[in-house]
Design an enzyme around this catalytic site. Sequence first.
Site, PDB file in Angstrom:
ATOM      1  N   HIS A 103       0.850  -1.199   0.000  1.00 11.74           N
ATOM      2  CA  HIS A 103       0.000   0.000   0.000  1.00 11.74           C
ATOM      3  C   HIS A 103       0.875   1.235   0.000  1.00 11.74           C
ATOM      4  O   HIS A 103       1.968   1.216   0.565  1.00 11.74           O
ATOM      5  CB  HIS A 103      -0.916   0.005   1.227  1.00 11.74           C
ATOM      6  N   GLU A 131      -7.864  -5.013  -0.514  1.00 12.74           N
ATOM      7  CA  GLU A 131      -8.396  -5.852  -1.589  1.00 12.74           C
ATOM      8  C   GLU A 131      -8.201  -7.339  -1.327  1.00 12.74           C
ATOM      9  O   GLU A 131      -8.888  -8.166  -1.896  1.00 12.74           O
ATOM     10  CB  GLU A 131      -7.744  -5.457  -2.909  1.00 12.74           C
TER      11      GLU A 131
HETATM   12  N1  COA Z   1       4.138  -7.530  -4.755  1.00  9.24           N
HETATM   13  C1  COA Z   1       5.466  -7.537  -4.984  1.00  9.24           C
HETATM   14  N2  COA Z   1       6.245  -6.453  -4.866  1.00  9.24           N
HETATM   15  C2  COA Z   1       5.655  -5.308  -4.509  1.00  9.24           C
HETATM   16  C3  COA Z   1       4.282  -5.233  -4.245  1.00  9.24           C
HETATM   17  C4  COA Z   1       3.508  -6.393  -4.380  1.00  9.24           C
HETATM   18  N3  COA Z   1       2.202  -6.397  -4.155  1.00  9.24           N
HETATM   19  N4  COA Z   1       3.969  -3.963  -3.903  1.00  9.24           N
HETATM   20  C5  COA Z   1       5.105  -3.267  -3.970  1.00  9.24           C
HETATM   21  N5  COA Z   1       6.127  -4.077  -4.335  1.00  9.24           N
HETATM   22  C6  COA Z   1       7.525  -3.693  -4.486  1.00  9.24           C
HETATM   23  C7  COA Z   1       7.731  -2.957  -5.800  1.00  9.24           C
HETATM   24  O1  COA Z   1       8.054  -3.834  -6.844  1.00  9.24           O
HETATM   25  C8  COA Z   1       8.862  -2.025  -5.455  1.00  9.24           C
HETATM   26  O2  COA Z   1      10.070  -2.729  -5.548  1.00  9.24           O
HETATM   27  P1  COA Z   1      11.382  -2.076  -6.241  1.00  9.24           P
HETATM   28  O3  COA Z   1      11.671  -0.868  -5.422  1.00  9.24           O
HETATM   29  O4  COA Z   1      12.386  -3.168  -6.136  1.00  9.24           O
HETATM   30  O5  COA Z   1      10.967  -1.750  -7.633  1.00  9.24           O
HETATM   31  C9  COA Z   1       8.647  -1.690  -3.975  1.00  9.24           C
HETATM   32  O6  COA Z   1       7.854  -2.756  -3.459  1.00  9.24           O
HETATM   33  C10 COA Z   1       7.908  -0.386  -3.776  1.00  9.24           C
HETATM   34  O7  COA Z   1       6.766  -0.379  -4.624  1.00  9.24           O
HETATM   35  P2  COA Z   1       6.099   0.932  -5.221  1.00  9.24           P
HETATM   36  O8  COA Z   1       5.536   0.600  -6.562  1.00  9.24           O
HETATM   37  O9  COA Z   1       7.039   2.092  -5.128  1.00  9.24           O
HETATM   38  O10 COA Z   1       4.971   1.183  -4.174  1.00  9.24           O
HETATM   39  P3  COA Z   1       3.712   2.096  -4.376  1.00  9.24           P
HETATM   40  O11 COA Z   1       3.468   2.837  -3.135  1.00  9.24           O
HETATM   41  O12 COA Z   1       3.841   2.912  -5.619  1.00  9.24           O
HETATM   42  O13 COA Z   1       2.590   1.014  -4.677  1.00  9.24           O
HETATM   43  C11 COA Z   1       0.752  -0.410  -4.589  1.00  9.24           C
HETATM   44  C12 COA Z   1       1.559   0.687  -3.851  1.00  9.24           C
HETATM   45  C13 COA Z   1      -0.511  -0.710  -3.833  1.00  9.24           C
HETATM   46  C14 COA Z   1       0.390   0.113  -5.984  1.00  9.24           C
HETATM   47  C15 COA Z   1       1.641  -1.676  -4.707  1.00  9.24           C
HETATM   48  O14 COA Z   1       1.949  -2.160  -3.427  1.00  9.24           O
HETATM   49  C16 COA Z   1       0.987  -2.762  -5.565  1.00  9.24           C
HETATM   50  O15 COA Z   1       1.140  -2.749  -6.787  1.00  9.24           O
HETATM   51  N6  COA Z   1       0.227  -3.734  -4.946  1.00  9.24           N
HETATM   52  C17 COA Z   1      -0.418  -4.762  -5.698  1.00  9.24           C
HETATM   53  C18 COA Z   1      -1.716  -4.253  -6.306  1.00  9.24           C
HETATM   54  C19 COA Z   1      -2.790  -4.032  -5.247  1.00  9.24           C
HETATM   55  O16 COA Z   1      -2.977  -4.811  -4.335  1.00  9.24           O
HETATM   56  N7  COA Z   1      -3.524  -2.922  -5.435  1.00  9.24           N
HETATM   57  C20 COA Z   1      -4.575  -2.544  -4.531  1.00  9.24           C
HETATM   58  C21 COA Z   1      -4.153  -1.387  -3.696  1.00  9.24           C
HETATM   59  S1  COA Z   1      -5.328  -0.993  -2.438  1.00  9.24           S
END
Ligand code: COA
Length: 369
Positions: A247, A314
């Site tokens: 998140h 989710e």
């Molecule tokens: N599975 C695997 N790796 C994950 C991850 C996940 N669900 N969520 C984050 N990461 C990793 C990213 O790959 C990134 O790694 P890196 O720095 O080596 O590239 C690191 O953690 C940070 O991720 P980042 O994309 O900067 O975090 P964010 O704050 O932009 O993203 C979400 C937040 C929710 C978009 C992200 O956690 C995600 O994509 N989750 C899965 C989709 C989901 O459940 N969405 C519903 C949200 S309520």
Amino acid sequence: MAEAGRQDTGLEGVIVADTRLSDVDGERGRLIIAGENVEALAGARSFEEVCGLLWDVPAAEVATRIAEGRVRAFANLGRLGDALRRDSGMDALRAGLAHADSSGDAQADAASLVGAAAVLMAAWMRARAGAAPVAPDPSRDHAGDTLRMALGSPPEAGRSRALDAYLVTVSDHGMNASTFAARVVTSTGSDMVSAVVAAVGALKGPLHGGAPGPVLDMLDAIGSPERARAWIEEEVGAGRRIMGMGHRIYRVRDPRAAVFERQIERLAEAATSAQGDDGQRMHHRLALARSVERDAEAILRARHPERPLRANVEFFTAVLLEAIGLPREAFAPTFAVGRTAGWCAHVMEQRARGRLIRPASRYVGPVPD
Ligand code: COA
């Protein structure tokens, strides 16, 4: 001007509004909606009451207006043409809501949009099943009537109550991407329908609201707890994200996950005492989900020791909405039905206190001589 790094491009930590609607404390895992902790609201206040709190309208009046909104939206379904035949429920919702009329009275428009979102979601589900849409019953509460229209028969009271708790829990959540989209559109002086249509578009994305369907796909693919570790290792190793984990704001477990777990347990216990297979199925699903969550957390902790990646809303949404009886394709549109309440409240707040939202970009292209 500060260098635009990775954090800046996601607007992390940038405050774009003062709000009285909700607060997300990502360090402590606390969510306040309309002045109450989410745990105290879900199951105790109805969705209509929470809409009343968010929109500052007496609850009884809101309930009547939302019910009228359902009736009006159903009468207008004929205007939608092929909109309900889209493969994606979010596309159907976006197309259907775009047909809604703006009266200019914010509280009336909000109730109409919330009513319409439920009718559109339900009618899309029926169309997918090759069935005619079911007319709303304005004497029923919003959650119960939504489920009745979607499934084609009156639901058990426990399932309606669980959906009501779900809608309340997702009704608002700080400055998330879809709410920000609604705020940006509103800040230009545009109307509430346009703001909500933009928000639906933002919620459709898998990084925001589109994850619960894929969460259920993942649970199906894993099948049993002992297969979880290898499956997750492989996904993460291939560079894919585990849906329902991580998140932007929470650094601890999303508090909404526990609210949903409680609702699933309740449904499973009620189904077990009714002596069908449903209770067993729900208990198994919940046990599998908990075990996948534990393994995913451990694997992600090892890969990202600097960044806690825990279950988000989710993850258990998928299990709860399945237990309620909704198919996975309807999960994102059901999220939208609840979140429409918050979007409309933010539109009202933005109108009352906001300015034009117009950030800046840094030009990195060629400069002509
Ligand atoms: N599975 C695997 N790796 C994950 C991850 C996940 N669900 N969520 C984050 N990461 C990793 C990213 O790959 C990134 O790694 P890196 O720095 O080596 O590239 C690191 O953690 C940070 O991720 P980042 O994309 O900067 O975090 P964010 O704050 O932009 O993203 C979400 C937040 C929710 C978009 C992200 O956690 C995600 O994509 N989750 C899965 C989709 C989901 O459940 N969405 C519903 C949200 S309520």
